[in-house]
Design a protein around this motif. Structure first.
Motif: not given
Lengths: 85, 262
Positions: B9, B25-26, B29, B33, B38, B40, B62-64, B66
Motif C-alpha cells: 500500500a 489502501l482504498e 481494499d 473485497r 477479508t 490483508l 484500513a477498513r478491513m 490488517v
C-alpha cells in the motif's frame, strides 16, 4: 574479522598456478569475492546464536542434574520405608 | 476469514519511477473485497526502502483487518519495535545478506513475538536459519523461499534443503511472485511444497498492486487468486492456506476459515 593471516598469503603469493596467477593473488581475490564476504559477515551472528544456545543447553543440563540428584536422595528413603507412616 | 499475506500500500506521490500508479489502501481494499478477501498483510514495498512511515500511514486508513510487516534494515531499539508491534506489526521484513548488525534487534523481535519474513531466498543461509529457529524465531520465506526460479523444482537441491529445514519447524513459505516466476515452475514448486509441508505451512500473497509488471495493475487482483487455484487445486487445502494458517500466524482474531461465496 580476518580468516587468513597475512604471512600465509605472503607465502602463497610466491608460487603460481600455470596460466593463471600467483596463488596469493587468487586467494586474495577470493577473499574479497561477494561469496567470501557473505561467509565472514555470517560468522558473528551465528557465533552469538550458538553461544546463546550452548548457554541454554548448559542451564537445562544443570537443572536436570539438580532434579536427578534430588530424586536420587529421595528414592532410598522411600525404598527403605522411612517415609511410610 | 480469507487473508492475502502480501500486498503493498502506498500513495501515488510515493512512487518515483514508472509506472506511477495509485497503491492506496482504498483501491486495494476494494479489489480484495470483490474477491472475498477479508484480511490483508501489508508488506513494505522495496521501492520505499527502509522507511516504514508510508506503511503505517496507509494502515491507519484500513477498513478491513490488517497486519503490517515493516522492514528491518538497520539496528532498532526495543522501544521502537514495541511501538511498531502496538501499531499492528506482526513481523519484520529482512534479508539474511548481512544480519550481523541486526543481532540485537532480532533478539528484541523475539521477545516481542515478531516473526521474521525473509526475502532473497534461504540458499547459503541454511545454517543461520537453523540457528534462528533453534533460538525460537518463526521464519516466513517470501517468494517460494528461493532467490530465483532457474532450476526445475523436481531436481532443485536448494528447494530440497528448504523443505528439510521447514519440515516440522516454525517455518512458513509464501506462495507469491505471480508474474515474476513462470507459471509451470510455480505449479511444480507449490506441488512439492504441499506434499512436503502441507497447507499448514503455506501462505499466499497477491503482491498486488504490481508495480514491476509491464502494465500497472496487471495481473488483476482476481487473476492472482486464479493463479493460486492453479497452484493449489484442492479447495480444502486452498481455503486452509487462505484461512486458518494465515490467521493463526498473523494473529487475526477469527482463526476460522469461511469458504468463499459460490
Amino acid at each position: 574479522m580476518r580468516i587468513y593471516s597475512r604471512p600465509r598469503f605472503a607465502t602463497g603469493r610466491v608460487h603460481s598456478i600455470v596460466g593463471l596467477a600467483p596463488i596469493g593473488d587468487i586467494m586474495e581475490l577470493e577473499r574479497h569475492s561477494p561469496h567470501a564476504q557473505r561467509d565472514v559477515a555470517r560468522r558473528a551472528i551465528e557465533q552469538k546464536l550458538e553461544e546463546r544456545l550452548y548457554t541454554r543447553h548448559a542451564a537445562v543440563e544443570d537443572l536436570l542434574w539438580l532434579v536427578n540428584r534430588a530424586l536420587a536422595g529421595a528414592l532410598p528413603a522411600a525404598v527403605c520405608g522411612e517415609g511410610t507412616p | 476469514m480469507r487473508i492475502d499475506c502480501e500486498v503493498h500500500a502506498f500513495r501515488r506521490e510515493a512512487r518515483r519511477a514508472a509506472p506511477i500508479i495509485d497503491g492506496s489502501l482504498e483501491e486495494l481494499d476494494g479489489a480484495a473485497r470483490d474477491c472475498a478477501i477479508t484480511g490483508l498483510v501489508l508488506v513494505q514495498p522495496s521501492f520505499l526502502n527502509g522507511d516504514p512511515t508510508e506503511l503505517f500511514a496507509q494502515a491507519s486508513q484500513a477498513r478491513m483487518p490488517v497486519r503490517l510487516i515493516p522492514p528491518l534494515v538497520q539496528p532498532l531499539a526495543l522501544e521502537v519495535l514495541e511501538e511498531w508491534g502496538r501499531s499492528g506489526a506482526a513481523g519484520l521484513a529482512l534479508t539474511l545478506e548481512d544480519p550481523d548488525p541486526l543481532a540485537e534487534s532480532l533478539e528484541a523481535a523475539l521477545q516481542l513475538g515478531l516473526h521474521l519474513e525473509v526475502s532473497g531466498g534461504v540458499e547459503g543461509r541454511e545454517h543461520l536459519a537453523e540457528l534462528l529457529l533453534a533460538d525460537g524465531h518463526r521464519l516466513v520465506f517470501r517468494g517460494f523461499g528461493l532467490a530465483d526460479s532457474a532450476s526445475d523444482p523436481a531436481w532443485d537441491s536448494r528447494l530440497e534443503r528448504l523443505l528439510t529445514l521447514a519440515q516440522g519447524a516454525e517455518v512458513w513459505v509464501k506462495l507469491s511472485g505471480v508474474g515474476r516466476v513462470p507459471d509451470g515452475w510455480a505449479q511444480a514448486a507449490a506441488g512439492r511444497m504441499l506434499e512436503a509441508l502441507g497447507p499448514e505451512q503455506l501462505l499466499w500473497g497477491s503482491d498486488w498492486p504490481h508495480v514491476t509488471a509491464a502494465h500497472a495493475y496487471a495481473p488483476s487482483y482476481a487473476q492472482t487468486l486464479e493463479w493460486l487455484e492453479k497452484l493449489v487445486p484442492d479447495k480444502d487445502a486452498r481455503e486452509r492456506i487462505l484461512g486458518e494458517t494465515s490467521a493463526a500466524l498473523y494473529g487475526f482474531r477469527s482463526a476460522t476459515s469461511r469458504p468463499a461465496p459460490a
